[in-house]
Design a protein around this motif. Structure first.
Motif, PDB file in Angstrom:
ATOM      1  N   UNK A 168      -8.718  13.866   4.546  1.00 35.48           N
ATOM      2  CA  UNK A 168      -7.597  13.214   3.869  1.00 35.48           C
ATOM      3  C   UNK A 168      -7.545  13.624   2.404  1.00 35.48           C
ATOM      4  N   UNK A 169      -6.339  13.698   1.882  1.00 31.20           N
ATOM      5  CA  UNK A 169      -6.126  14.025   0.468  1.00 31.20           C
ATOM      6  C   UNK A 169      -5.894  12.751  -0.335  1.00 31.20           C
ATOM      7  N   UNK A 222       0.807  -1.214   0.000  1.00 27.79           N
ATOM      8  CA  UNK A 222       0.000   0.000   0.000  1.00 27.79           C
ATOM      9  C   UNK A 222       0.842   1.266   0.000  1.00 27.79           C
ATOM     10  N   UNK A 223       2.048   1.155   0.532  1.00 28.48           N
ATOM     11  CA  UNK A 223       2.968   2.296   0.626  1.00 28.48           C
ATOM     12  C   UNK A 223       4.145   2.131  -0.355  1.00 28.48           C
ATOM     13  N   UNK A 224       4.018   1.136  -1.234  1.00 33.03           N
ATOM     14  CA  UNK A 224       5.170   0.701  -2.010  1.00 33.03           C
ATOM     15  C   UNK A 224       5.621   1.607  -3.129  1.00 33.03           C
ATOM     16  N   UNK A 225       4.725   2.431  -3.665  1.00 34.41           N
ATOM     17  CA  UNK A 225       5.124   3.307  -4.777  1.00 34.41           C
ATOM     18  C   UNK A 225       4.723   4.762  -4.524  1.00 34.41           C
ATOM     19  N   UNK A 226       4.498   5.102  -3.251  1.00 33.42           N
ATOM     20  CA  UNK A 226       4.222   6.485  -2.863  1.00 33.42           C
ATOM     21  C   UNK A 226       2.958   7.053  -3.512  1.00 33.42           C
ATOM     22  N   UNK A 227       1.949   6.223  -3.689  1.00 35.15           N
ATOM     23  CA  UNK A 227       0.690   6.707  -4.266  1.00 35.15           C
ATOM     24  C   UNK A 227      -0.415   6.829  -3.225  1.00 35.15           C
ATOM     25  N   UNK A 228      -0.143   6.436  -1.978  1.00 35.88           N
ATOM     26  CA  UNK A 228      -1.213   6.392  -0.987  1.00 35.88           C
ATOM     27  C   UNK A 228      -1.580   7.776  -0.475  1.00 35.88           C
ATOM     28  N   UNK A 229      -2.867   7.898  -0.144  1.00 37.74           N
ATOM     29  CA  UNK A 229      -3.443   9.144   0.368  1.00 37.74           C
ATOM     30  C   UNK A 229      -2.745   9.563   1.654  1.00 37.74           C
ATOM     31  N   UNK A 230      -3.243  10.629   2.264  1.00 40.97           N
ATOM     32  CA  UNK A 230      -2.661  11.044   3.533  1.00 40.97           C
ATOM     33  C   UNK A 230      -3.495  12.105   4.220  1.00 40.97           C
ATOM     34  N   UNK A 231      -3.088  12.416   5.432  1.00 41.21           N
ATOM     35  CA  UNK A 231      -3.765  13.407   6.270  1.00 41.21           C
ATOM     36  C   UNK A 231      -2.739  14.464   6.649  1.00 41.21           C
ATOM     37  N   UNK A 244      -5.519  17.707  -4.777  1.00 39.67           N
ATOM     38  CA  UNK A 244      -5.863  16.483  -4.079  1.00 39.67           C
ATOM     39  C   UNK A 244      -6.307  16.708  -2.651  1.00 39.67           C
ATOM     40  N   UNK A 245      -5.997  17.893  -2.083  1.00 41.22           N
ATOM     41  CA  UNK A 245      -6.483  18.217  -0.740  1.00 41.22           C
ATOM     42  C   UNK A 245      -8.004  18.414  -0.780  1.00 41.22           C
ATOM     43  N   UNK A 246      -8.677  18.286   0.355  1.00 32.71           N
ATOM     44  CA  UNK A 246     -10.130  18.468   0.367  1.00 32.71           C
ATOM     45  C   UNK A 246     -10.586  19.801  -0.213  1.00 32.71           C
ATOM     46  N   UNK A 247      -9.775  20.843  -0.064  1.00 33.57           N
ATOM     47  CA  UNK A 247     -10.135  22.144  -0.623  1.00 33.57           C
ATOM     48  C   UNK A 247      -9.797  22.251  -2.103  1.00 33.57           C
ATOM     49  N   UNK A 248      -9.106  21.279  -2.640  1.00 36.95           N
ATOM     50  CA  UNK A 248      -8.692  21.249  -4.048  1.00 36.95           C
ATOM     51  C   UNK A 248      -8.683  19.795  -4.503  1.00 36.95           C
ATOM     52  N   UNK A 249      -9.862  19.132  -4.471  1.00 32.66           N
ATOM     53  CA  UNK A 249      -9.903  17.671  -4.517  1.00 32.66           C
ATOM     54  C   UNK A 249      -9.845  17.056  -5.918  1.00 32.66           C
ATOM     55  N   UNK A 250      -9.419  15.777  -5.942  1.00 29.74           N
ATOM     56  CA  UNK A 250      -9.607  14.955  -7.128  1.00 29.74           C
ATOM     57  C   UNK A 250     -11.069  14.522  -7.174  1.00 29.74           C
TER      58      UNK A 250
END
Length: 462
Positions: A269-270, A88-97, A405-411
């Protein structure tokens, strides 16, 4: 100021109470978004070398058939959580807070899925357990950040193990005392150091898997009767004292308890648009804005100045021996953005890392502290300011307060699906990717995990 008295017990009581309530509609949808994003990263990571190394370890040390390790077949619950969390963390694509600088999904979903498969649990109970675990891990991380990071700890792992333990406690239907003991045991598992930064140390990828595994262990031990300190969070020798410092100065119980049970901070979360450390995204956005709004010939660039917050300035490495080093490098990713007009997974290949033009521009990128950005992070943004200076003295500048990608500028949901397709189709093809996307939005059981596992191990993309 909120008191830390009974902090661990208050959290345990919330966990037991919250699991009795259905997720709000908005939260339910958000958890499914996070599920899609997480599974796409797991599938895309599973053919990699790190996944292979951890898979070899798991098959040797954690044999079993009760849970699915995507791309590696069946394993024990502990083994599956370890592999899936790593991937899940293997290619740096996971979301975050952002307020906690942590990635909850790569710890919580693998722990929940492994135990749910073992116990035959499905449906809303799985999503509720995952939501509670992710909510707690975000709150614990935010309550101590940036003090925990400044003490050299990786928040995803040290806060994530509490979330994984809580989520599994929900699945095991532990009472308040059982949950409090689970959290107490989890505190002895909290670990993960940032010494990997700037090196070729892939142990970073392993941290969420370890936390997922240890969260399961914590809840299982509590169920078996082992006790843990039920003041683990607030005690004088507890988590926050050890990992953050002084209450009110280095950590704030109000962040952990404020609105708990009424507000879901997990909605903050973004989702990442670029497969690299989130601290780099504001600068990438700013660089892309400049090349999209001005005619900039990269060959005529004299220098690039990136101003950002203090923690991000630590990501100024120029050694690119591994993909991980590139994914943690502001100079490299900004150079790629300016040269190629985007940053995708293929841009971290050895060919790109050794490209003469990329390296030449990377060496012109200077990373400096921006005081205003540092004052804003992590409470109100992840600012980055990029100035491109041309050979004739012309200057182009753009500032980003919140990266895409942030909640204020979301995907959007459609953009999220597009991200998933880009990651997953090269591994399991269009039909397999369609199944993953539909299974995430319509989640009601874990049967599709075996399909994904088989699709990865028999990959023949169409």
């Amino acid at each position: 100021m909120t008191s830390s008295d009974r902090l661990t017990w208050n959290i345990a009581e919330w966990i037991v109470d919250q699991q009795q309530r259905p997720l709000p509609e908005r939260m339910d949808h958000h958890v499914r978004r996070l599920l899609l994003d997480h599974l796409a990263g797991v599938v895309a990571s599973s053919p990699g070398a790190v996944s292979g190394a951890v898979g070899e370890h798991v098959h040797r040390m954690y044999p079993g058939t009760t849970a699915t390790a995507i791309g590696h077949g069946r394993s024990s619950a502990l083994g599956a959580a370890l592999i899936n969390g790593t991937n899940g963390h293997g290619i740096e694509t996971d979301e975050g807070y952002t307020p906690g600088s942590m990635h909850p999904t790569s710890v919580i979903f693998p722990a929940v899925f492994a135990v749910a498969q073992e116990k035959g649990i499905s449906g809303d109970r799985v999503l509720t357990a995952a939501a509670i675990g992710m909510e707690l891990s975000c709150r614990i991380a935010a309550a101590g950040h940036p003090a925990t990071r400044n003490r050299h700890f990786h928040n995803t792992a040290i806060a994530g193990v509490f979330g994984a333990a809580a989520a599994v406690a929900v699945l095991l239907e532990l009472d308040v005392t059982g949950v409090a003991n689970t959290l107490g045991i989890a505190g002895s598992h909290a670990s993960g150091l940032f010494e990997f930064l700037g090196q070729s140390a892939e142990i970073k990828r392993f941290h969420p898997g370890k936390a997922a595994r240890d969260g399961i262990t914590s809840a299982d031990l509590a169920q078996a009767g082992l006790t843990g300190p039920t003041t683990i969070l607030e005690g004088k020798d507890g988590y926050f004292a050890a990992y953050a410092g002084v209450e009110g100065t280095d950590w704030d119980p109000g962040i952990l308890l404020g609105g708990l049970g009424e507000e879901w901070v997990l909605l903050g979360t973004y989702v990442k648009p670029y497969p690299c450390c989130r601290h780099l995204h504001g600068a990438i956005d700013a660089a892309l804005h400049l090349v999209n709004t001005h005619t900039i010939d990269p060959a005529d660039i004299a220098s690039v100045i990136v101003g950002t917050f203090a923690i991000a300035t630590r990501h100024a490495g120029r050694q690119l021996d591994t993909i991980l080093q590139a994914q943690l490098s502001l100079p490299f990713t900004v150079a790629v953005a300016l040269l190629r007009g985007g940053v995708t997974l293929t841009d971290f290949s050895e060919d790109t890392r050794s490209n003469i033009a990329v390296q030449a521009l990377m060496n012109k990128v200077q990373v400096v502290l921006d005081d205003a950005a540092d004052a804003a992070y992590p409470k109100s943004g992840r600012p980055a300011d990029v100035t491109v200076v041309m050979n004739d003295g012309t200057r182009y500048q753009h500032r980003v307060e919140q990266p895409y990608g942030e909640p204020s500028n979301p995907l959007s949901d459609s953009d999220l699906e597009g991200k998933a397709r880009a990651l997953v189709e090269p591994v399991i093809g269009a039909d397999g990717t369609k199944n993953l996307i539909e299974s995430s939005w319509n989640f009601d059981s874990l049967e599709f995990l075996d399909f994904l596992d088989s699709a990865v191990r028999n990959a023949d993309p169409r």
